[in-house]
Design a protein around this motif. Structure first.
Motif, PDB file in Angstrom:
ATOM      1  N   UNK A   9      -1.377  63.857   2.760  1.00  0.00           N
ATOM      2  CA  UNK A   9      -2.626  63.393   2.140  1.00  0.00           C
ATOM      3  C   UNK A   9      -3.191  64.459   1.204  1.00  0.00           C
ATOM      4  N   UNK A  10      -3.133  65.707   1.638  1.00  0.00           N
ATOM      5  CA  UNK A  10      -3.678  66.799   0.824  1.00  0.00           C
ATOM      6  C   UNK A  10      -2.911  66.955  -0.490  1.00  0.00           C
ATOM      7  N   UNK A  11      -1.610  66.832  -0.431  1.00  0.00           N
ATOM      8  CA  UNK A  11      -0.834  67.020  -1.662  1.00  0.00           C
ATOM      9  C   UNK A  11      -1.059  65.869  -2.633  1.00  0.00           C
ATOM     10  N   UNK A  18      -5.098  67.024 -10.506  1.00  0.00           N
ATOM     11  CA  UNK A  18      -4.514  67.714 -11.649  1.00  0.00           C
ATOM     12  C   UNK A  18      -3.855  66.751 -12.638  1.00  0.00           C
ATOM     13  N   UNK A  19      -4.099  65.453 -12.503  1.00  0.00           N
ATOM     14  CA  UNK A  19      -3.344  64.483 -13.302  1.00  0.00           C
ATOM     15  C   UNK A  19      -3.566  64.655 -14.799  1.00  0.00           C
ATOM     16  N   UNK A  20      -4.783  64.965 -15.218  1.00  0.00           N
ATOM     17  CA  UNK A  20      -5.045  65.125 -16.648  1.00  0.00           C
ATOM     18  C   UNK A  20      -4.313  66.349 -17.199  1.00  0.00           C
ATOM     19  N   UNK A  21      -4.349  67.423 -16.440  1.00  0.00           N
ATOM     20  CA  UNK A  21      -3.658  68.645 -16.850  1.00  0.00           C
ATOM     21  C   UNK A  21      -2.151  68.430 -16.908  1.00  0.00           C
ATOM     22  N   UNK A 119       1.654  70.187  -5.662  1.00  0.00           N
ATOM     23  CA  UNK A 119       1.278  69.399  -4.497  1.00  0.00           C
ATOM     24  C   UNK A 119       1.731  70.030  -3.196  1.00  0.00           C
ATOM     25  N   UNK A 120       2.973  70.503  -3.153  1.00  0.00           N
ATOM     26  CA  UNK A 120       3.471  71.140  -1.934  1.00  0.00           C
ATOM     27  C   UNK A 120       2.673  72.403  -1.629  1.00  0.00           C
ATOM     28  N   UNK A 121       2.324  73.154  -2.640  1.00  0.00           N
ATOM     29  CA  UNK A 121       1.518  74.355  -2.435  1.00  0.00           C
ATOM     30  C   UNK A 121       0.195  73.997  -1.743  1.00  0.00           C
ATOM     31  N   UNK A 122      -0.458  72.933  -2.206  1.00  0.00           N
ATOM     32  CA  UNK A 122      -1.720  72.505  -1.587  1.00  0.00           C
ATOM     33  C   UNK A 122      -1.517  72.117  -0.130  1.00  0.00           C
ATOM     34  N   UNK A 123      -0.398  71.438   0.147  1.00  0.00           N
ATOM     35  CA  UNK A 123      -0.116  71.033   1.521  1.00  0.00           C
ATOM     36  C   UNK A 123       0.097  72.239   2.432  1.00  0.00           C
ATOM     37  N   UNK A 374       6.284  61.812  -3.860  1.00  0.00           N
ATOM     38  CA  UNK A 374       7.351  61.495  -2.899  1.00  0.00           C
ATOM     39  C   UNK A 374       8.280  62.683  -2.691  1.00  0.00           C
ATOM     40  N   UNK A 375       8.590  63.423  -3.765  1.00  0.00           N
ATOM     41  CA  UNK A 375       9.415  64.630  -3.624  1.00  0.00           C
ATOM     42  C   UNK A 375       8.719  65.661  -2.746  1.00  0.00           C
ATOM     43  N   UNK A 376       7.444  65.914  -3.018  1.00  0.00           N
ATOM     44  CA  UNK A 376       6.710  66.919  -2.245  1.00  0.00           C
ATOM     45  C   UNK A 376       6.546  66.489  -0.792  1.00  0.00           C
ATOM     46  N   UNK A 377       6.303  65.202  -0.562  1.00  0.00           N
ATOM     47  CA  UNK A 377       6.179  64.693   0.804  1.00  0.00           C
ATOM     48  C   UNK A 377       7.486  64.851   1.571  1.00  0.00           C
ATOM     49  N   UNK A 378       8.601  64.671   0.889  1.00  0.00           N
ATOM     50  CA  UNK A 378       9.907  64.876   1.521  1.00  0.00           C
ATOM     51  C   UNK A 378      10.089  66.337   1.896  1.00  0.00           C
TER      52      UNK A 378
END
Length: 409
Positions: A9-11, A18-21, A119-123, A374-378
């Protein structure tokens, strides 16, 4: 809610924030297409993206002039100082095609790799109690379309400390990646006046045309999944001069590496036969690296599919078996366990077309970021569960063992 779901959820929230960036990053690369090995603007843009967050350690020119490496971590683990970290890699591509720009959507590969890493970093920041220390590495891998930059990076040791690797490629739902080899064929004849003294000449264009037709006839006897295609790059200079020099370039692709040797031998016989028939001399060379097939990893593929479905991605019944491009990620998959899924970008246009170029710059944001999540969640699944990590490594070992048996004489 369990720890893994909280991390996922966090990622997702981080990627959305960060979507605009991220979209600006992708568009900036898309509007300034650069060919393989010359991706200075795209390279610099990605380096700035990671350098603006000082928690990333960035090597702006890593092994190759337009490659880079950004690293973060490690965090987690309980074994004390010196415990080896699990290094999770994400790959970015960013080279374009001649004439049509980003008709293969490599600007989106760059965006997806960057988004997944962020995203993975945030997780990992919200849950640092992990079974092993984890670090993140982003590799900028230039020149996929022509030179095979990942293969040069492999040879330079860039993947020697990476434990898992993730990347995704925009494509249609019927595309996969085959081993590929490029061949350059040059015929040398003798120039003469084509009207006054044609008998004095040795026609290199005749040799090129015969070779082209030989290969066209050969296709009738090739297996349905084999591919052989090419162009005449140089056919002469003027109609009243018998061409003394011609050049062809062909690509050969097969589902398995072992089949490439067979296809290469058949094609070379066609090239040499044309030289004999016309009296020309022939040079046959292989100017780039061979691209391998992608070594499958069932554990990672299943995890990615489950995470993708949770995000609304629709998969065909067997999303691993498709036809028919090539990628130097295949060579990476022989070095490190990894996954290279394709993703739909909201268009029915085909790759390597002007229509696909347009879609890669205008329609793809939702699909690209969903794939990155999906990549980061994996990756979260694997770093949080030692049993899953062990299964990924075992799938990698067994796939390589199976290949060795197939290639054995």
């Amino acid at each position: 809610m369990d720890k893994r779901q909280q991390m996922k959820d966090a990622l997702q929230l981080c990627v959305d924030a960060h979507k605009d960036e991220l979209h600006s990053l992708s568009r900036d690369i898309w509007t300034r297409p650069e060919l393989a090995g010359d991706e200075t603007h795209a390279h610099d843009r990605l380096v700035r993206f990671f350098s603006q967050d000082q928690t990333w350690t960035v090597d702006g020119h890593y092994k190759l002039p337009t490659a880079f490496r950004a690293s973060w971590g490690p965090v987690g683990g309980g074994g004390g100082e010196g415990e080896p970290a699990l290094n999770v890699g994400f790959l970015c591509e960013y080279d374009a095609l001649p004439g049509i720009g980003h008709g293969c959507g490599h600007n989106l590969i760059a965006e997806a790799g960057a988004a997944a890493a962020v995203g993975l970093k945030a997780a990992l920041q919200i849950h640092t109690e992990l079974p092993v220390p984890v670090k993140i590495t982003v590799l900028g891998t230039p020149a996929e379309e022509d030179i095979g930059g990942k293969i040069d990076l492999i040879n330079a040791g860039a993947f020697s400390d990476v434990d898992l690797v993730f990347m995704a490629h925009p494509a249609q739902q019927d595309v996969s990646f085959l081993p590929c080899v490029a061949v350059s064929v040059k015929y040398h004849g003798k120039a003469s006046h084509a009207s006054a003294y044609p008998w004095e000449g040795v026609n290199a264009l005749d040799a090129a045309v015969l070779a082209y037709n030989n290969l066209s006839a050969l296709r009738q006897q090739l297996k349905p999944e084999w591919r052989l295609h090419g162009i005449i790059k140089h056919g002469g200079v003027k109609p009243n001069i018998i061409p003394a020099y011609t050049e062809l370039e062909f690509y050969m692709r097969t589902p398995q590496i072992r089949d490439l040797c067979n296809l290469k031998a058949k094609a070379e016989a066609c090239f040499r036969a044309a030289a004999v028939a016309t009296g020309c001399q022939v040079e046959i060379s292989y100017p780039t690296h061979d691209y391998y097939d992608i070594l499958p990893n069932t554990a990672l593929a299943n995890l990615y599919e489950n995470n993708g479905k949770a995000l609304g991605i629709q998969f065909p019944d067997d999303f691993h078996n498709y036809l028919a491009g090539s990628t130097d990620f295949g060579n990476v998959s022989y070095e490190v366990p990894g996954i290279h899924p394709f993703f739909y970008i909201g268009t029915d246009a085909l790759n390597h077309t002007e229509e696909y170029t347009e879609a890669a710059g205008t329609k793809a944001q939702l699909f690209t970021l969903r794939t990155a999540k999906a990549l980061a969640m994996t990756a979260v699944d694997v770093v949080c569960c030692p049993a899953l990590l062990q299964q990924v490594r075992e799938d990698f070992r067994l796939a390589k063992l199976k290949l060795e048996k197939l290639l054995a004489p």
